[in-house]
Each structure stands twice: as structure tokens, then as C-alpha cells.
Motif scaffolding. Structure first.
Motif, PDB file in Angstrom:
ATOM      1  N   MET A   1      35.744   9.457  15.426  1.00 60.11           N
ATOM      2  CA  MET A   1      36.580   8.284  15.692  1.00 60.11           C
ATOM      3  C   MET A   1      38.016   8.535  15.244  1.00 60.11           C
ATOM      4  O   MET A   1      38.969   8.288  15.972  1.00 60.11           O
ATOM      5  CB  MET A   1      36.035   7.050  14.951  1.00 60.11           C
ATOM      6  CG  MET A   1      34.809   6.422  15.550  1.00 60.11           C
ATOM      7  SD  MET A   1      34.287   4.998  14.542  1.00 60.11           S
ATOM      8  CE  MET A   1      32.897   4.406  15.515  1.00 60.11           C
ATOM      9  N   GLU A   2      38.165   9.041  14.030  1.00 56.96           N
ATOM     10  CA  GLU A   2      39.496   9.294  13.482  1.00 56.96           C
ATOM     11  C   GLU A   2      40.207  10.414  14.226  1.00 56.96           C
ATOM     12  O   GLU A   2      41.397  10.303  14.549  1.00 56.96           O
ATOM     13  CB  GLU A   2      39.386   9.643  11.995  1.00 56.96           C
ATOM     14  CG  GLU A   2      40.721   9.817  11.310  1.00 56.96           C
ATOM     15  CD  GLU A   2      40.600  10.011   9.812  1.00 56.96           C
ATOM     16  OE1 GLU A   2      41.649  10.191   9.142  1.00 56.96           O
ATOM     17  OE2 GLU A   2      39.470   9.994   9.293  1.00 56.96           O
ATOM     18  N   SER A   3      39.487  11.478  14.527  1.00 57.65           N
ATOM     19  CA  SER A   3      40.070  12.613  15.242  1.00 57.65           C
ATOM     20  C   SER A   3      40.528  12.215  16.645  1.00 57.65           C
ATOM     21  O   SER A   3      41.619  12.594  17.082  1.00 57.65           O
ATOM     22  CB  SER A   3      39.044  13.740  15.333  1.00 57.65           C
ATOM     23  OG  SER A   3      39.523  14.805  16.110  1.00 57.65           O
ATOM     24  N   SER A   4      39.725  11.426  17.328  1.00 55.49           N
ATOM     25  CA  SER A   4      40.046  10.995  18.684  1.00 55.49           C
ATOM     26  C   SER A   4      41.270  10.083  18.693  1.00 55.49           C
ATOM     27  O   SER A   4      42.124  10.190  19.570  1.00 55.49           O
ATOM     28  CB  SER A   4      38.847  10.283  19.304  1.00 55.49           C
ATOM     29  OG  SER A   4      39.131   9.842  20.604  1.00 55.49           O
ATOM     30  N   ALA A   5      41.364   9.188  17.706  1.00 60.96           N
ATOM     31  CA  ALA A   5      42.512   8.275  17.625  1.00 60.96           C
ATOM     32  C   ALA A   5      43.804   9.049  17.412  1.00 60.96           C
ATOM     33  O   ALA A   5      44.834   8.748  18.014  1.00 60.96           O
ATOM     34  CB  ALA A   5      42.300   7.270  16.495  1.00 60.96           C
TER      35      ALA A   5
ATOM     36  N   CYS B   1      43.952  -4.071  12.878  1.00 60.08           N
ATOM     37  CA  CYS B   1      45.051  -3.433  13.614  1.00 60.08           C
ATOM     38  C   CYS B   1      46.065  -2.767  12.681  1.00 60.08           C
ATOM     39  O   CYS B   1      46.950  -2.051  13.152  1.00 60.08           O
ATOM     40  CB  CYS B   1      45.766  -4.469  14.482  1.00 60.08           C
ATOM     41  SG  CYS B   1      44.755  -5.118  15.836  1.00 60.08           S
ATOM     42  N   ARG B   2      45.958  -3.028  11.395  1.00 60.96           N
ATOM     43  CA  ARG B   2      46.942  -2.471  10.463  1.00 60.96           C
ATOM     44  C   ARG B   2      46.945  -0.951  10.435  1.00 60.96           C
ATOM     45  O   ARG B   2      47.965  -0.332  10.115  1.00 60.96           O
ATOM     46  CB  ARG B   2      46.675  -3.008   9.050  1.00 60.96           C
ATOM     47  CG  ARG B   2      46.966  -4.504   8.899  1.00 60.96           C
ATOM     48  CD  ARG B   2      46.637  -4.990   7.507  1.00 60.96           C
ATOM     49  NE  ARG B   2      46.954  -6.414   7.353  1.00 60.96           N
ATOM     50  CZ  ARG B   2      46.679  -7.120   6.261  1.00 60.96           C
ATOM     51  NH1 ARG B   2      46.080  -6.538   5.224  1.00 60.96           N
ATOM     52  NH2 ARG B   2      46.991  -8.395   6.199  1.00 60.96           N
ATOM     53  N   SER B   3      45.813  -0.349  10.757  1.00 56.65           N
ATOM     54  CA  SER B   3      45.741   1.111  10.733  1.00 56.65           C
ATOM     55  C   SER B   3      46.242   1.736  12.026  1.00 56.65           C
ATOM     56  O   SER B   3      46.273   2.963  12.155  1.00 56.65           O
ATOM     57  CB  SER B   3      44.298   1.556  10.467  1.00 56.65           C
ATOM     58  OG  SER B   3      43.435   1.076  11.492  1.00 56.65           O
ATOM     59  N   CYS B   4      46.645   0.902  12.989  1.00 51.71           N
ATOM     60  CA  CYS B   4      47.130   1.406  14.277  1.00 51.71           C
ATOM     61  C   CYS B   4      48.604   1.787  14.181  1.00 51.71           C
ATOM     62  O   CYS B   4      49.397   1.103  13.528  1.00 51.71           O
ATOM     63  CB  CYS B   4      46.931   0.343  15.362  1.00 51.71           C
ATOM     64  SG  CYS B   4      47.529   0.840  16.995  1.00 51.71           S
ATOM     65  N   VAL B   5      48.991   2.856  14.868  1.00 52.31           N
ATOM     66  CA  VAL B   5      50.383   3.304  14.840  1.00 52.31           C
ATOM     67  C   VAL B   5      51.301   2.307  15.535  1.00 52.31           C
ATOM     68  O   VAL B   5      52.521   2.345  15.351  1.00 52.31           O
ATOM     69  CB  VAL B   5      50.522   4.688  15.521  1.00 52.31           C
ATOM     70  CG1 VAL B   5      49.777   5.739  14.725  1.00 52.31           C
ATOM     71  CG2 VAL B   5      50.025   4.645  16.957  1.00 52.31           C
ATOM     72  N   ASN B   6      50.738   1.411  16.327  1.00 48.08           N
ATOM     73  CA  ASN B   6      51.541   0.421  17.042  1.00 48.08           C
ATOM     74  C   ASN B   6      51.551  -0.948  16.366  1.00 48.08           C
ATOM     75  O   ASN B   6      51.955  -1.939  16.977  1.00 48.08           O
ATOM     76  CB  ASN B   6      51.014   0.270  18.484  1.00 48.08           C
ATOM     77  CG  ASN B   6      51.088   1.565  19.261  1.00 48.08           C
ATOM     78  OD1 ASN B   6      52.105   2.257  19.238  1.00 48.08           O
ATOM     79  ND2 ASN B   6      50.009   1.910  19.942  1.00 48.08           N
ATOM     80  N   PHE B   7      51.124  -1.005  15.111  1.00 44.27           N
ATOM     81  CA  PHE B   7      51.028  -2.287  14.416  1.00 44.27           C
ATOM     82  C   PHE B   7      52.385  -2.987  14.319  1.00 44.27           C
ATOM     83  O   PHE B   7      52.470  -4.219  14.382  1.00 44.27           O
ATOM     84  CB  PHE B   7      50.457  -2.080  13.009  1.00 44.27           C
ATOM     85  CG  PHE B   7      50.238  -3.362  12.249  1.00 44.27           C
ATOM     86  CD1 PHE B   7      49.322  -4.301  12.692  1.00 44.27           C
ATOM     87  CD2 PHE B   7      50.964  -3.623  11.084  1.00 44.27           C
ATOM     88  CE1 PHE B   7      49.125  -5.488  12.001  1.00 44.27           C
ATOM     89  CE2 PHE B   7      50.772  -4.802  10.391  1.00 44.27           C
ATOM     90  CZ  PHE B   7      49.848  -5.738  10.846  1.00 44.27           C
TER      91      PHE B   7
END
Length: 264
Positions: A26-30, A152-158
Motif C-alpha cells: 500500500m505504501e509503496s504503491s502510493a 487524508c492528512r497523510s496524502c501529499v495533496n492534503f
């Protein structure tokens, strides 16, 4: 699904040994996509397996292939099918579609009255969702449960999400509303009965008969799954606007107006 060696089923506690592999992928794919997802620990994934709220895909030999799990929000009024991931070695074989269909059925079984929703940037996932009956919606139609949005806080687009007051972002919100689907089915049945009773129907196609016998105008709308290329254009433009951002020039506004006019 193309590969008959792959089994898609509800996960059980016996699958807990796959949890670390799943969260690592999951982390690698993101990171590879340049997007973010709500990070989950192996222990969280194991909990979903124990609760019977996850679907896993494995080969007959026991190799992990894919995974997805269910989360309930807003006092179980909303359900999300989260964490969809497929082993890179098995992509392109219809695994994601098979998992999405099975987790959707499982969600309907466990939460028959809940609205099923998701946020995604992937066009492939949107296509699968549309086959299941999801429709694109505004963020205001999704759950207002703060715990969900914290993910969503862990998203680069937050930063984009917060800058837009949580009303818009690069992700597209999609929703399956069982109450709306029931209403649509009832209206279709009503039209079918009316047509069967009068084979020489002289009504215009956009008209329908209400239960009280009165004529009603049927609302016209574009079918999402039949206009997917149009939606792809909209997503590209949305991505351009949100990532460029801040351009308030007259020329920019004119360009947006021209694009929207030709889009719809």
C-alpha cells in the motif's frame, strides 16, 4: 477474471500473516503514484480480517494477490471500501475488478442501508465503481465524520484539500445510494408497467405517469458510465486547475469558461 488460479474471497483470521506484505505494498504503491492514502498498520489490517470486513485474493498455492477492506462512518450511515491494492505481479488480470465487486457485495450484506462511497484519483477504479452503480458526487454528499477526513492528512495533496475548505481536491468522490437506486428501480418498473398496459404509447419518451395518474417530467441527466471520456477530460482540467492554482487573470477565467461550455 482472466487468471483462474486466483481465488477472491472474504478474508479470515487465518490470513493475518499477509498483513505486513499488504501494508508495505500500500505504501509503496502510493509513493509510486505520487499520491497519499490513509496509512494503516498491519494490526489494523489484521483486525479487519478478524471482523470479516475484508476481501483478499490469493493464488491456489497461497501467494498474496490483492486486498480491500470495509470501514463504516457516521454511525454506519456511510461505508467506504478502502485500501484496494493488487500485487504488481498480478496486475492487468482483472483482479482489482473482482475484488471491488466482492467487497461491494460484502458491504451490501453487512450494511444494507448504508451509502457506499469512495475517494479516488484512479480512472480504472472509477470505471469499476460506475459499473457497480456509483455516481460522481460533491464532497458535501460524503460523510462528515472527522475521523474519515483525518485519514487524508497523510496524502501529499492534503494542502489542496484544506485550501479548498474540504470541498474539492484531486480525488473524485463517488457514491452508491441504495435508497436512490430503489427509487430508480421503482420508477423503471412503473414505466415498464405503463408501456405493457398500452403498447401504443403516445407519450413522449421523457414523460412518465405518476402513481396518482398525473403526468410528470422525467429529469434528464447524463449517464456517467456512458460519458466516461467526457469525465476524463474534466478530471484532466480539474487536475490542471488545482495543481496550478492561484491564477485569477481574466485570460484564465475566459479559458475556464470556454472549457466548461464545450464540456457540458
Amino acid at each position: 477474471m482472466e487468471n483462474t488460479d486466483i481465488i477472491v474471497r472474504v478474508a479470515t483470521p487465518d490470513d493475518k500473516h499477509y498483513a505486513k506484505t499488504i501494508t508495505d505494498e500500500m505504501e509503496s504503491s502510493a509513493k509510486a503514484r505520487g499520491t497519499g492514502i490513509a496509512k494503516r498498520s498491519p494490526e489494523y489490517v489484521q483486525l479487519k480480517m478478524e471482523e470479516g470486513k475484508a476481501v483478499i485474493a490469493v493464488t491456489k498455492q497461497g501467494e498474496w494477490v490483492g486486498f480491500c477492506y470495509i470501514e463504516a462512518w457516521g454511525h454506519e450511515k456511510f461505508v467506504a471500501n478502502s485500501g484496494l491494492i493488487v500485487n504488481p505481479a498480478f496486475r492487468g488480470h482483472g483482479v482489482a475488478k473482482a475484488i471491488k465487486h466482492r467487497i461491494f457485495d460484502l458491504s451490501r450484506e453487512k450494511y444494507p442501508d448504508a451509502k457506499i462511497f469512495g475517494l479516488t484519483t484512479g480512472l480504472a477504479v472509477m470505471k469499476i465503481n460506475s459499473e457497480l452503480g456509483y455516481e460522481p458526487v460533491t464532497y458535501s454528499e460524503l460523510t462528515d465524520d472527522e475521523e474519515f477526513w483525518k485519514g487524508c492528512r497523510s496524502c501529499v495533496n492534503f494542502d489542496i484539500l484544506t485550501a479548498k475548505d474540504r470541498k474539492n481536491c484531486l480525488c473524485t468522490g463517488m457514491l452508491y445510494d441504495p435508497a436512490q437506486k430503489l427509487k430508480e428501480a421503482e420508477e423503471k418498473a412503473m414505466r415498464d408497467r405503463a408501456a405493457a398496459a398500452n403498447k401504443t404509447v403516445n407519450m413522449q419518451p421523457q414523460m412518465m405517469v405518476a402513481a396518482n395518474g398525473a403526468m410528470q417530467q422525467q429529469k434528464k441527466h447524463r449517464l456517467f458510465k456512458d460519458n466516461f471520456r467526457l469525465f476524463e477530460r474534466w478530471l484532466r482540467y480539474k487536475r490542471y486547475v488545482l495543481l496550478k492554482g492561484g491564477n485569477n487573470s481574466a485570460a484564465s477565467h475566459a479559458k475556464k469558461k470556454f472549457f466548461l461550455f464545450n464540456l457540458f
